[in-house]
Design an enzyme around this catalytic site. Sequence first.
Site, mmCIF file in Angstrom:
data_model
loop_
_atom_site.group_PDB
_atom_site.id
_atom_site.type_symbol
_atom_site.label_atom_id
_atom_site.label_comp_id
_atom_site.label_asym_id
_atom_site.label_seq_id
_atom_site.Cartn_x
_atom_site.Cartn_y
_atom_site.Cartn_z
ATOM 1 N N SER A 82 -18.030 6.690 20.380
ATOM 2 C CA SER A 82 -16.765 6.517 21.095
ATOM 3 C C SER A 82 -16.827 5.240 21.921
ATOM 4 O O SER A 82 -17.708 4.393 21.697
ATOM 5 C CB SER A 82 -16.493 7.747 21.955
ATOM 6 O OG SER A 82 -15.167 7.744 22.428
ATOM 7 N N ASN A 83 -15.924 5.058 22.860
ATOM 8 C CA ASN A 83 -15.935 3.865 23.707
ATOM 9 C C ASN A 83 -15.519 4.240 25.130
ATOM 10 O O ASN A 83 -15.207 5.393 25.409
ATOM 11 C CB ASN A 83 -15.022 2.782 23.113
ATOM 12 C CG ASN A 83 -13.602 3.284 22.958
ATOM 13 O OD1 ASN A 83 -12.933 3.598 23.935
ATOM 14 N ND2 ASN A 83 -13.140 3.396 21.720
ATOM 15 N N ARG A 84 -15.491 3.246 26.007
ATOM 16 C CA ARG A 84 -15.309 3.512 27.443
ATOM 17 C C ARG A 84 -13.860 3.693 27.874
ATOM 18 O O ARG A 84 -13.591 3.831 29.066
ATOM 19 C CB ARG A 84 -15.925 2.371 28.247
ATOM 20 C CG ARG A 84 -17.438 2.419 28.317
ATOM 21 C CD ARG A 84 -17.968 1.185 29.037
ATOM 22 N NE ARG A 84 -17.204 0.878 30.230
ATOM 23 C CZ ARG A 84 -17.064 -0.334 30.750
ATOM 24 N NH1 ARG A 84 -17.638 -1.356 30.177
ATOM 25 N NH2 ARG A 84 -16.348 -0.521 31.845
ATOM 26 N N ALA A 94 -7.779 2.749 22.421
ATOM 27 C CA ALA A 94 -8.946 1.996 21.958
ATOM 28 C C ALA A 94 -9.478 2.721 20.722
ATOM 29 O O ALA A 94 -10.341 3.605 20.820
ATOM 30 C CB ALA A 94 -9.990 1.938 23.058
#
Length: 217
Positions: A21-23, A88
């Site tokens: 995943s991402n932030r 995102a």
Amino acid sequence: MRFLITAGPTREPLDPVRYLSNRSSGKMGYAIAEASLEAGHEVVLISGPVGINRPRGAAVIPISTSDEMFDAVHQQARNCDILVMCAAVADYKPAKVSKSKIKKRDGNLSFDLIPTRDILASLPKNRKYIVVGFAAETENVETNALEKLREKNCDIVVANDVSRADSGMESDENEVTILFRGGEIKKISRAPKKIVARELIKIFANVCEKRLTKKIA
Ligand code: CTP
């Protein structure tokens, strides 16, 4: 106007307990949804997993993977006036998802990643709604954002510098550059995401109105 907004990260599973995943916190997308509702617009919010309360009055479609977001956007886009792709979305996902938990072993572990489908780039060229893309950049912000606007056939791209700790991802504040298809550029200086969102909504609605009056005239 009918806003379709995507927000937050996607999760690309590796096995039943792990994912890539991402932030992304979803704060900017949720602030845009709140600001749209506040301005009297209809909102459908397609949201990745975030820790924020759902905006009152929005229809929320929860998704987890980039494939789920792809399907949800394609299902909903035909009923909107403005699509705001703030999410995102992962660019890669594991080539294989293990059905059972991957066990710890000696030595290194590596995975094959395959590209996900680009949602913006997959939208029809001939469409009735305005498309707003976001560009998260750590360098050459305007040049890279302009490239995204052209390659992904957006009407508007909102670019932000995510290398800064005081704005962008996870932060409560943001500072953005807005690039338009016609070449115009506008900037919104650093402010709480709520304030930035209100400004963005006015700009998006304005472009949409101009497009509609042009079509009617
Ligand atoms: N996006 C998308 N589908 C993807 C990946 C991104 O629709 N599979 C959208 C995002 O929602 C955003 C825009 O494309 O509106 C730009 O996303 P960004 O992460 O900044 O750029 P990428 O295209 O992923 O390129 P790079 O990571 O190389 O900067």
